[in-house]
Every structure is written in structure tokens, then in C-alpha cells.
Write an enzyme that holds these catalytic residues in place. Structure first.
Site, PDB file in Angstrom:
ATOM      1  N   ASP A 185      27.574  -7.289 -12.428  1.00  0.00           N
ATOM      2  CA  ASP A 185      27.491  -7.883 -13.760  1.00  0.00           C
ATOM      3  C   ASP A 185      26.871  -6.876 -14.700  1.00  0.00           C
ATOM      4  O   ASP A 185      26.044  -6.064 -14.303  1.00  0.00           O
ATOM      5  CB  ASP A 185      26.645  -9.162 -13.710  1.00  0.00           C
ATOM      6  CG  ASP A 185      26.668  -9.883 -15.051  1.00  0.00           C
ATOM      7  OD1 ASP A 185      27.707  -9.818 -15.739  1.00  0.00           O
ATOM      8  OD2 ASP A 185      25.664 -10.504 -15.403  1.00  0.00           O
ATOM      9  N   GLU A 269      33.337  -8.140 -14.019  1.00  0.00           N
ATOM     10  CA  GLU A 269      33.766  -8.981 -15.115  1.00  0.00           C
ATOM     11  C   GLU A 269      34.287  -8.048 -16.188  1.00  0.00           C
ATOM     12  O   GLU A 269      33.702  -7.022 -16.473  1.00  0.00           O
ATOM     13  CB  GLU A 269      32.578  -9.764 -15.645  1.00  0.00           C
ATOM     14  CG  GLU A 269      32.964 -10.846 -16.593  1.00  0.00           C
ATOM     15  CD  GLU A 269      31.753 -11.698 -16.921  1.00  0.00           C
ATOM     16  OE1 GLU A 269      31.929 -12.893 -17.152  1.00  0.00           O
ATOM     17  OE2 GLU A 269      30.642 -11.167 -16.949  1.00  0.00           O
ATOM     18  N   CYS A 322      26.291 -22.459 -12.132  1.00  0.00           N
ATOM     19  CA  CYS A 322      25.313 -22.382 -11.048  1.00  0.00           C
ATOM     20  C   CYS A 322      26.049 -21.938  -9.786  1.00  0.00           C
ATOM     21  O   CYS A 322      27.015 -22.574  -9.367  1.00  0.00           O
ATOM     22  CB  CYS A 322      24.657 -23.743 -10.824  1.00  0.00           C
ATOM     23  SG  CYS A 322      23.734 -23.832  -9.277  1.00  0.00           S
ATOM     24  N   CYS A 325      25.748 -24.836  -6.805  1.00  0.00           N
ATOM     25  CA  CYS A 325      26.464 -26.110  -6.802  1.00  0.00           C
ATOM     26  C   CYS A 325      27.691 -26.132  -7.705  1.00  0.00           C
ATOM     27  O   CYS A 325      28.453 -27.089  -7.699  1.00  0.00           O
ATOM     28  CB  CYS A 325      25.520 -27.255  -7.178  1.00  0.00           C
ATOM     29  SG  CYS A 325      25.104 -27.274  -8.925  1.00  0.00           S
ATOM     30  N   CYS A 341      18.836 -25.017 -12.480  1.00  0.00           N
ATOM     31  CA  CYS A 341      20.040 -25.844 -12.552  1.00  0.00           C
ATOM     32  C   CYS A 341      19.652 -27.321 -12.635  1.00  0.00           C
ATOM     33  O   CYS A 341      18.926 -27.827 -11.770  1.00  0.00           O
ATOM     34  CB  CYS A 341      20.922 -25.595 -11.338  1.00  0.00           C
ATOM     35  SG  CYS A 341      22.350 -26.684 -11.279  1.00  0.00           S
ATOM     36  N   CYS A 344      21.237 -29.233  -9.286  1.00  0.00           N
ATOM     37  CA  CYS A 344      20.735 -29.062  -7.924  1.00  0.00           C
ATOM     38  C   CYS A 344      19.304 -28.534  -7.864  1.00  0.00           C
ATOM     39  O   CYS A 344      18.720 -28.429  -6.787  1.00  0.00           O
ATOM     40  CB  CYS A 344      21.660 -28.176  -7.108  1.00  0.00           C
ATOM     41  SG  CYS A 344      21.634 -26.452  -7.635  1.00  0.00           S
ATOM     42  N   ASP A 351      21.061 -12.801 -14.397  1.00  0.00           N
ATOM     43  CA  ASP A 351      22.021 -11.745 -14.087  1.00  0.00           C
ATOM     44  C   ASP A 351      22.494 -11.777 -12.635  1.00  0.00           C
ATOM     45  O   ASP A 351      23.665 -11.557 -12.347  1.00  0.00           O
ATOM     46  CB  ASP A 351      21.409 -10.377 -14.406  1.00  0.00           C
ATOM     47  CG  ASP A 351      21.147 -10.226 -15.898  1.00  0.00           C
ATOM     48  OD1 ASP A 351      21.913 -10.824 -16.685  1.00  0.00           O
ATOM     49  OD2 ASP A 351      20.190  -9.534 -16.261  1.00  0.00           O
TER      50      ASP A 351
HETATM   51 ZN   LIG Z   1      23.216 -26.071  -9.253  1.00  0.00          ZN
END
Ligand SMILES: [Zn+2]
Length: 393
Positions: A185, A269, A322, A325, A341, A344, A351
Site C-alpha cells: 500500500d 493498488e 475491515c 470481517c 472496526c 468486529c 496502512d
Molecule cells: Zn471488522
């Protein structure tokens, strides 16, 4: 597998060679700009598309005209190569990889490409067309044995240094296959963050001469236009720029080689850097890290050594998703470095989470054989991207 590889060396032209090169650069620039105008006019005034062949035919006529007779004083090969370069720039533009070609300027980097019929290569000594003596090249590393250069490109950079890039075909053996895969990234605090949590390249390292540069730029602005001192000051600015650029490129090469050697699959990316540079506060940081150049290096090195480089669609929400999850946040502003998150409860480093997502998406893309070529996606305001998924060349 035979691969084309360029070896770049510095060289020191004598006065006569400098003179011939200056003339050649000037003619190449003239021809490039002339052909750009021809192609633009043909398209906008008559709706015609002009290609390399068309411009080459017109150049024959151009060289017969009284006022452009001087074009005949230099080797015709680099002039034709200029037309080819322009053709490539147009192709990149039409395929959505680059902006519309722009005119070349006198004070920017100058270059001329000689095909094999315009230079002689004998036991490591290289003589360009129209020159009597070989170039004084510093071979800081050796060319492969018994190689035959297919073309050479001479450049003079803004700091007035001369370089020659020798293109040879080389048998590059694929490296052994390591079982590793990695996602990369682009960061602002570091140039690259890997999915296994490592960071590489601190932007401060690249910006080390910033103060010096600012000072030199101020000095330059103070000097009278057209004066000798102004030119001297301009050169000084160029040298500092060049030094910073060299340092960055050197770092990028070391890192891209390292990444390609260590991993079989590399996922990155793809960013529309152009769009991000338009965002003012980010502009400096992003140009500094030079992501697109880095990805370009990964691309060709992956090809040399038999690695897979997967580019992820820039619309993929790598930062906001995330990794644990799959929950996607509505928004995540750039200054948030860590987040938890809501779904979860896992705490994320912005990063590293993004790099992990990129790796996962890249593997998914690689597995179903569907490659995403974001380079082909062009976004202009109000215009939807042509297609999100275009097949790889
Ligand atoms: Zn999550």
C-alpha cells in the site's frame, strides 16, 4: 526468455560532440512539436487521425522546404524516432494511461534515440552517426557479454549531465519460485507499507535538500531575466532537483528489486496519481513518494523474473474495509491512522489493514484469472469510467 533491458551510463562529450548533440536535440524537439501540432490540427480541424506513417511522409516534405532545410544537418534516424515516441505518447493517451502529449521545451531534459543503423558498436566503443570519435562513456557496470545494442538513447538532463541508455536483448533467467505473496500500500508517512506490517522509505529522506532547493529557487527568481547569472542560478536549482530525484529513484530501484526477488505474487493498488495530485495538500507528499514510478519498476521487473504483479482496481475500498470481517466504513478521513472496526471490534493500523486487503483482493483476482487494469480507467469529471474491469494485455 529474451528480454529487453536498458543500461544507462554517464558520458562526457567533447566540444564537437556537444555541438552535434545540441543540434540533434534541437531538431528532434522541433520535429516532435511540429508533428504534435500536425496531428492535433488534423484531428480537430478535419477529424482525421494521423499516425506515425502519416507524419513520417509529411516530414520528408518538411525537410525539403527552404525554411526547415537545417533539419537535414543531423542524422535522420533520431528524427524518425521522435515521431515514434510521439506515436507512443498518443497511444498511451488513447488507451487512458497518460495525458494528452505536450510540447517539448528547450530547458527540460533533451533526448535523441538512435536505432542500430545510426551508430556503430565495436568492442565496447560507441560512435553515433555524424560523429568521428566514440563517446567517452563511464561503464560503472559491465554490459552482458557479446551483446548487440538494438538502440541507444542520449539524454541531457536539466543539470546538463549527459547519459546514454543502451538497449540490449538479454537472456534473463526467472528467479527461483519463493512461496511468498505480498500486498503493498502507498503511504504518506512511508512510501510503502507491506501486508506483513513492514514500512519502507521515509519521505523525509527524499526531501532532505528541500531547504537548499527553496533557497536556490529564491536566488533564481531574484536574478534579471536573460542574464548569465540567472542561467547559472537555474542550473543550480536543476542540480538540486536532479540530486533529489536520483536519490529517490535509487531507493525505488533497490526496493522494487527486493520485493520482486522475495515474492512470487505482488499485489498493488493502482492510484490515479494525477487526480490525487490535484488535491492540493496531498500533492507534495504524493509526488515525493513517486508511487507510479515504483509500480512501473515492479511491472517490468516482475516480467523479467517471472513474477506476477496484480494491480487492484482503484475503486476497491482497501482502506475502509475491515480485513477481519469485511465491514466497509462509510468514510475514513486521511488523518485517521488507527481505527476500531464497529462490527468486529478489531483495532487496525490504517496502512497495514489496507495492504492486507490489497493482498487478499489481488489473490482473488489472480485466482479467477481476471485482471484489473486500472490504467485503462479514465475518469474525467462527469464522465463515468469506461469499464471497471478490462482484461490484461
Ligand atoms: Zn471488522
Amino acid at each position: 526468455m529474451k528480454q529487453k533491458k536498458a543500461y544507462t551510463y554517464r558520458f562526457y562529450p567533447n566540444d564537437e560532440q556537444k555541438h552535434i548533440l545540441a543540434q540533434t536535440f534541437g531538431c528532434c524537439r522541433y520535429v516532435y512539436n511540429w508533428a504534435l501540432r500536425e496531428r492535433t490540427d488534423a484531428y480537430y480541424q478535419r477529424g482525421e487521425r494521423l499516425y506515425y506513417e502519416g507524419t513520417a511522409e509529411r516530414m520528408v516534405l518538411l525537410k525539403k522546404q527552404e525554411e526547415t532545410m537545417w533539419l537535414n544537418e543531423v542524422s535522420s534516424v533520431p528524427l524518425q524516432q521522435s515521431l515514434r515516441h510521439l506515436d507512443k505518447s498518443f497511444r498511451n493517451f488513447f488507451e487512458g494511461r497518460a495525458n494528452y502529449p505536450t510540447f517539448k521545451k528547450k530547458h527540460n531534459q533533451q533526448s535523441a534515440t538512435y536505432a542500430s543503423n545510426a551508430f556503430t558498436w565495436k568492442a565496447g566503443s560507441l560512435t553515433l552517426a555524424k560523429m568521428d570519435t566514440p563517446l567517452d562513456i563511464t561503464f560503472h557496470r559491465s554490459l552482458p557479454d557479446r551483446c548487440k545494442p538494438s538502440s541507444v538513447t542520449v539524454t541531457k538532463d536539466e543539470a546538463e549531465r549527459y547519459f546514454i541508455s543502451i538497449l540490449v536483448e538479454e537472456d534473463i533467467k526467472p528467479l527461483e519460485v519463493p512461496p511468498k505473496m505480498i500486498g503493498l500500500d502507498l503511504g504518506l508517512k512511508s512510501m510503502v507499507i507491506t501486508s506483513d506490517g513492514q514500512t519502507h522509505g521515509n519521505p523525509k529522506y527524499f526531501a532532505r535538500d528541500e531547504k537548499k532547493l527553496a533557497h536556490a529557487q529564491r536566488q533564481h527568481a531574484k536574478k534579471k531575466k536573460g542574464s548569465k547569472n540567472r542561467n547559472k542560478a537555474r542550473l543550480k536549482v536543476a542540480r538540486i532537483h536532479q540530486k533529489m530525484a536520483d536519490r529517490r529513484k535509487d531507493y525505488q530501484h533497490k526496493l522494487s528489486t527486493h520485493v520482486i526477488r522475495e515474492n512470487q505474487v505482488v499485489c498493488v493498488e493502482s492510484l490515479q496519481v494525477k487526480n490525487m495530485v490535484a488535491n492540493h495538500c496531498l500533492a507534495k507528499a504524493i509526488s515525493d513518494v513517486g508511487w507510479s514510478e515504483f509500480v512501473r519498476q515492479l511491472e517490468y521487473k516482475a516480467e523479467w523474473y517471472g513474477r506476477t504483479l496484480v494491480k487492484i482496481d482503484k475503486w476497491y475500498p482497501s482502506s475502509k474495509r475491515c480485513f477481519d470481517c469485511g465491514h466497509v466504513l462509510d468514510s475514513l478521513s486521511l488523518d485517521v491512522r488507527h481505527w476500531i472496526c464497529p462490527e468486529c471490534g478489531v483495532a487496525h493500523d490504517r496502512d497495514i489493514n489496507a495492504a492486507q486487503n490489497i493482498l487478499a483482493a489481488g489473490l482473488a483476482v489472480a485466482a479467477c484469472g481476471e485482471a484489473v487494469r486500472p490504467g485503462a480507467v479514465k475518469t474525467k469529471s462527469g464522465k463515468p469510467p469506461r469499464s471497471r474491469k478490462a482484461s490484461q494485455r
